[in-house]
Each structure stands twice: as structure tokens, then as C-alpha cells.
Design an enzyme around this catalytic site. Structure first.
Site, PDB file in Angstrom:
ATOM      1  N   HIS A 125     -12.716   8.044 -39.111  1.00  0.00           N
ATOM      2  CA  HIS A 125     -11.470   8.822 -39.202  1.00  0.00           C
ATOM      3  C   HIS A 125     -10.392   8.090 -38.403  1.00  0.00           C
ATOM      4  O   HIS A 125     -10.566   7.817 -37.217  1.00  0.00           O
ATOM      5  CB  HIS A 125     -11.739  10.208 -38.628  1.00  0.00           C
ATOM      6  CG  HIS A 125     -10.594  11.164 -38.660  1.00  0.00           C
ATOM      7  ND1 HIS A 125     -10.331  11.997 -39.732  1.00  0.00           N
ATOM      8  CD2 HIS A 125      -9.643  11.452 -37.738  1.00  0.00           C
ATOM      9  CE1 HIS A 125      -9.274  12.745 -39.458  1.00  0.00           C
ATOM     10  NE2 HIS A 125      -8.826  12.436 -38.253  1.00  0.00           N
ATOM     11  N   HIS A 144      -5.844   9.953 -41.538  1.00  0.00           N
ATOM     12  CA  HIS A 144      -5.154  11.216 -41.261  1.00  0.00           C
ATOM     13  C   HIS A 144      -3.716  10.898 -40.865  1.00  0.00           C
ATOM     14  O   HIS A 144      -3.462  10.400 -39.770  1.00  0.00           O
ATOM     15  CB  HIS A 144      -5.921  11.936 -40.134  1.00  0.00           C
ATOM     16  CG  HIS A 144      -5.313  13.228 -39.699  1.00  0.00           C
ATOM     17  ND1 HIS A 144      -5.738  13.906 -38.570  1.00  0.00           N
ATOM     18  CD2 HIS A 144      -4.325  13.982 -40.230  1.00  0.00           C
ATOM     19  CE1 HIS A 144      -5.018  14.998 -38.427  1.00  0.00           C
ATOM     20  NE2 HIS A 144      -4.156  15.075 -39.410  1.00  0.00           N
ATOM     21  N   GLY A 201     -11.229  18.797 -30.837  1.00  0.00           N
ATOM     22  CA  GLY A 201     -12.074  19.519 -29.881  1.00  0.00           C
ATOM     23  C   GLY A 201     -13.466  19.844 -30.387  1.00  0.00           C
ATOM     24  O   GLY A 201     -14.165  20.676 -29.792  1.00  0.00           O
ATOM     25  N   GLY A 249      -9.134  14.823 -26.976  1.00  0.00           N
ATOM     26  CA  GLY A 249      -9.585  15.386 -25.711  1.00  0.00           C
ATOM     27  C   GLY A 249      -9.074  16.784 -25.404  1.00  0.00           C
ATOM     28  O   GLY A 249      -9.198  17.256 -24.281  1.00  0.00           O
ATOM     29  N   ASP A 283     -11.036  19.137 -37.290  1.00  0.00           N
ATOM     30  CA  ASP A 283     -10.567  18.008 -36.481  1.00  0.00           C
ATOM     31  C   ASP A 283      -9.877  18.526 -35.218  1.00  0.00           C
ATOM     32  O   ASP A 283      -8.827  19.168 -35.308  1.00  0.00           O
ATOM     33  CB  ASP A 283      -9.597  17.179 -37.333  1.00  0.00           C
ATOM     34  CG  ASP A 283      -9.083  15.936 -36.625  1.00  0.00           C
ATOM     35  OD1 ASP A 283      -9.599  15.591 -35.548  1.00  0.00           O
ATOM     36  OD2 ASP A 283      -8.149  15.315 -37.178  1.00  0.00           O
ATOM     37  N   GLY A 285      -1.863  15.285 -31.820  1.00  0.00           N
ATOM     38  CA  GLY A 285      -1.098  14.371 -30.957  1.00  0.00           C
ATOM     39  C   GLY A 285      -2.006  13.580 -30.030  1.00  0.00           C
ATOM     40  O   GLY A 285      -1.782  12.401 -29.816  1.00  0.00           O
ATOM     41  N   PHE A 286      -3.028  14.249 -29.526  1.00  0.00           N
ATOM     42  CA  PHE A 286      -3.882  13.592 -28.529  1.00  0.00           C
ATOM     43  C   PHE A 286      -5.324  14.059 -28.691  1.00  0.00           C
ATOM     44  O   PHE A 286      -5.567  15.224 -29.032  1.00  0.00           O
ATOM     45  CB  PHE A 286      -3.398  13.918 -27.110  1.00  0.00           C
ATOM     46  CG  PHE A 286      -1.997  13.444 -26.865  1.00  0.00           C
ATOM     47  CD1 PHE A 286      -1.748  12.142 -26.425  1.00  0.00           C
ATOM     48  CD2 PHE A 286      -0.912  14.277 -27.129  1.00  0.00           C
ATOM     49  CE1 PHE A 286      -0.448  11.694 -26.238  1.00  0.00           C
ATOM     50  CE2 PHE A 286       0.398  13.837 -26.945  1.00  0.00           C
ATOM     51  CZ  PHE A 286       0.623  12.540 -26.495  1.00  0.00           C
ATOM     52  N   SER A 339     -13.354  12.299 -28.680  1.00  0.00           N
ATOM     53  CA  SER A 339     -13.847  12.225 -27.301  1.00  0.00           C
ATOM     54  C   SER A 339     -15.321  12.598 -27.178  1.00  0.00           C
ATOM     55  O   SER A 339     -16.029  12.031 -26.341  1.00  0.00           O
ATOM     56  CB  SER A 339     -12.987  13.094 -26.384  1.00  0.00           C
ATOM     57  OG  SER A 339     -12.839  14.384 -26.914  1.00  0.00           O
ATOM     58  N   MET A 354      -0.208   8.234 -36.206  1.00  0.00           N
ATOM     59  CA  MET A 354       0.875   9.079 -35.661  1.00  0.00           C
ATOM     60  C   MET A 354       2.162   8.258 -35.587  1.00  0.00           C
ATOM     61  O   MET A 354       2.120   7.073 -35.237  1.00  0.00           O
ATOM     62  CB  MET A 354       0.494   9.576 -34.269  1.00  0.00           C
ATOM     63  CG  MET A 354      -0.834  10.323 -34.237  1.00  0.00           C
ATOM     64  SD  MET A 354      -1.143  11.068 -32.642  1.00  0.00           S
ATOM     65  CE  MET A 354      -2.866  11.596 -32.860  1.00  0.00           C
ATOM     66  N   ASP A 370      -6.560   8.122 -37.038  1.00  0.00           N
ATOM     67  CA  ASP A 370      -5.441   9.015 -36.737  1.00  0.00           C
ATOM     68  C   ASP A 370      -4.143   8.235 -36.639  1.00  0.00           C
ATOM     69  O   ASP A 370      -3.907   7.521 -35.665  1.00  0.00           O
ATOM     70  CB  ASP A 370      -5.713   9.755 -35.427  1.00  0.00           C
ATOM     71  CG  ASP A 370      -6.726  10.861 -35.612  1.00  0.00           C
ATOM     72  OD1 ASP A 370      -6.530  11.686 -36.527  1.00  0.00           O
ATOM     73  OD2 ASP A 370      -7.728  10.894 -34.875  1.00  0.00           O
ATOM     74  N   MET A 375      -6.842  21.525 -38.643  1.00  0.00           N
ATOM     75  CA  MET A 375      -6.665  21.059 -37.262  1.00  0.00           C
ATOM     76  C   MET A 375      -7.055  22.183 -36.310  1.00  0.00           C
ATOM     77  O   MET A 375      -6.551  23.294 -36.424  1.00  0.00           O
ATOM     78  CB  MET A 375      -5.200  20.694 -36.994  1.00  0.00           C
ATOM     79  CG  MET A 375      -4.719  19.379 -37.563  1.00  0.00           C
ATOM     80  SD  MET A 375      -5.645  17.915 -37.083  1.00  0.00           S
ATOM     81  CE  MET A 375      -5.724  18.068 -35.295  1.00  0.00           C
ATOM     82  N   MET A 377      -0.458  11.838 -39.538  1.00  0.00           N
ATOM     83  CA  MET A 377       0.363  12.800 -38.787  1.00  0.00           C
ATOM     84  C   MET A 377       1.764  12.201 -38.687  1.00  0.00           C
ATOM     85  O   MET A 377       2.202  11.713 -37.634  1.00  0.00           O
ATOM     86  CB  MET A 377      -0.261  13.044 -37.414  1.00  0.00           C
ATOM     87  CG  MET A 377      -1.503  13.932 -37.517  1.00  0.00           C
ATOM     88  SD  MET A 377      -2.588  13.764 -36.109  1.00  0.00           S
ATOM     89  CE  MET A 377      -3.444  12.262 -36.579  1.00  0.00           C
ATOM     90  N   SER A 411     -13.574   9.890 -34.869  1.00  0.00           N
ATOM     91  CA  SER A 411     -12.164   9.496 -34.831  1.00  0.00           C
ATOM     92  C   SER A 411     -12.033   8.357 -33.834  1.00  0.00           C
ATOM     93  O   SER A 411     -12.346   8.513 -32.649  1.00  0.00           O
ATOM     94  CB  SER A 411     -11.286  10.671 -34.385  1.00  0.00           C
ATOM     95  OG  SER A 411     -10.076  10.174 -33.841  1.00  0.00           O
TER      96      SER A 411
END
Ligand code: DX5
Ligand code: ZN
Length: 226
Positions: free
Chosen positions: A41, A75, A185, A156, A183, A153-154, A206, A45, A43, A148, A77, A16
């Protein structure tokens, strides 16, 4: 170009780019593909469905031009995914994921038809906390389900183990030509559990871009497993 329904190998590793250095985006993206990643990927938002603003069709368009052979997994969101089908088709996206929380049931089925008619693969994403049964009715129409494993949203954030139940629920119902993506962590320490639950596309921001470029190939290899 990668055929997401019949890929040459599984699992696929999808960096990502949300954790990439935005000032050096082209170099970052080429680097992870050269290091063994299968696709990128993106993201997207809208500051409404999630409390963050990230990237839009323009970045997708520039990546498509810079990397014509790379599969781009977008993706969404966003609260109104239908409004972005045309712009991301024009920007060269290969797959669009919309959230079941904004388009489930018949609306989700229609969204899939519209994405497919635009020449892209439809996928449906589900948040932690949304019952797996929300996917019923949409599941049969997608090329991929995105589970998910953090509240979106974030990047890490810490992986939520409870989503493995949703993952197994989905795996039991998907065909061999439908992918199951995790997706949030995802890292080398939990990748084996993610794969064992049935996921065959592992997203990581991350865990990959948080490492120096020279170490990213090793991380990608460990996410993929032996
Ligand atoms: C979450 C995004 C993810 C996220 C993953 O809001 O959809 O793709 O960037 O980031 P990591 O891998 O750092 O959890
Ligand atoms: Zn994502």
C-alpha cells in the site's frame, strides 16, 4: 499478479510503506512480502488534501521494476486525483484509490471509468466524518472501497471505532467481487473487529514496520486471523 476481484485467499494484508525505512525501501518491501503480506500500500500525499508530503510515481516505478509480481495499491490523498492517473499507470500501479471528498457522485463515476480505461482497478476512499451516503453513486463502479479509520496524513494514529458503522454500511452494499479495505491504526488487537465488520483488506504501517523485521511475519499472521 494478484487478482483483486478474485483473490486466492481473504483477508488480504497490505503493509503501508509509509512507516518503512525510506533509506532501505527495497529491502523493507521484499521483506514483508516474503513474510506473508499479499500486496503493498503506497500512501501518496500532496501537502494540500492532507498536511504531509510522502511519495510519488517515481517510487512506484522503481518498486514495480524491483518487484514485478507484487500488487501495488496506490492511495491518493490528493486534491486532484485525475492528474495522477497517467503517471501512476506509467509507473506500474495496479489500483488507484481516490477520495470521495474530492470526487463524489458523477465525478467519482467518471474517475472510475478513467482509471479502468488506464488498465488499473478503481477504488474510492472515505474519511472519518464523511457520511457513508457520500459513497452512493460511486460504489457500483469500484473494485474496492477504502474506509479511513484515522484522519489521513500520518501513520501511527489511534484507530477510530466509529468508522465501523461506515464499514458495515458499505459491506451490505458491495458485491462479492468488491473488496473493502480498512486503513489507519489497524493492529493485531483490533483486527478481529475490523474483519467482523466486513473488511477483507487490512492496511497497516506502524503495526508492521514499527516491529523488527523478524517479528513482522507474526504481526501479518495475526492481522489475517486464524
Ligand atoms: C494515513 C495513511 C495510512 C497510514 C496507516 O494517512 O493513509 O495508510 O499510513 O498508518 P498506520 O497503520 O500506522 O495507522
Ligand atoms: Zn493509506
Amino acid at each position: 499478479m494478484l487478482d483483486i476481484r478474485h483473490p486466492p485467499r481473504l483477508p488480504l494484508v497490505a503493509p503501508s510503506i509509509l512507516s518503512a525505512d525510506f533509506a532501505r525501501m527495497g529491502e523493507e518491501c521484499r521483506g514483508v512480502i516474503e513474510a506473508g503480506a499479499d500486496l503493498l500500500h503506497l500512501d501518496v500525499m500532496d501537502g494540500h488534501f492532507v498536511p504531509n508530503l510522502t511519495m510519488g510515481p517515481r517510487l512506484c516505478e522503481d518498486l514495480r521494476r524491483a518487484m514485478p509480481e507484487t500488487f501495488l495499491d496506490v492511495h491518493l490523498m490528493v486534491t486532484d486525483p485525475g492528474a495522477y492517473i497517467g503517471p501512476f499507470r506509467d509507473a506500474g500501479a495496479n489500483l488507484l484509490s481516490f477520495h470521495v471528498e474530492v470526487a463524489g457522485g458523477e465525478e467519482g463515476e467518471t474517475m472510475c471509468e478513467r482509471i479502468r480505461a488506464a488498465g488499473m482497478s478503481p477504488a474510492v476512499a472515505i474519511n472519518p466524518g464523511t457520511p457513508a451516503e457520500a459513497l452512493e453513486g460511486v460504489l457500483g463502479h469500484v473494485d474496492m472501497v477504502l474506509v479511513m479509520s484515522v484522519v489521513p496524513g500520518f501513520s501511527g494514529q489511534r484507530f477510530k471505532d466509529e468508522v465501523l458503522d461506515t464499514t458495515r454500511w458499505a459491506r451490505e452494499r458491495l458485491r462479492d467481487d468488491q473488496r473493502l479495505e480498512m486503513d489507519g491504526g489497524v493492529c493485531p488487537d483490533n483486527a478481529a473487529r475490523v474483519r467482523e465488520a466486513g473488511c477483507d483488506v487490512l492496511v497497516a504501517a506502524s503495526a508492521i514496520f514499527g516491529r523488527p523485521p523478524a517479528q513482522r511475519g507474526d504481526v501479518i499472521g495475526r492481522l489475517r486471523g486464524g
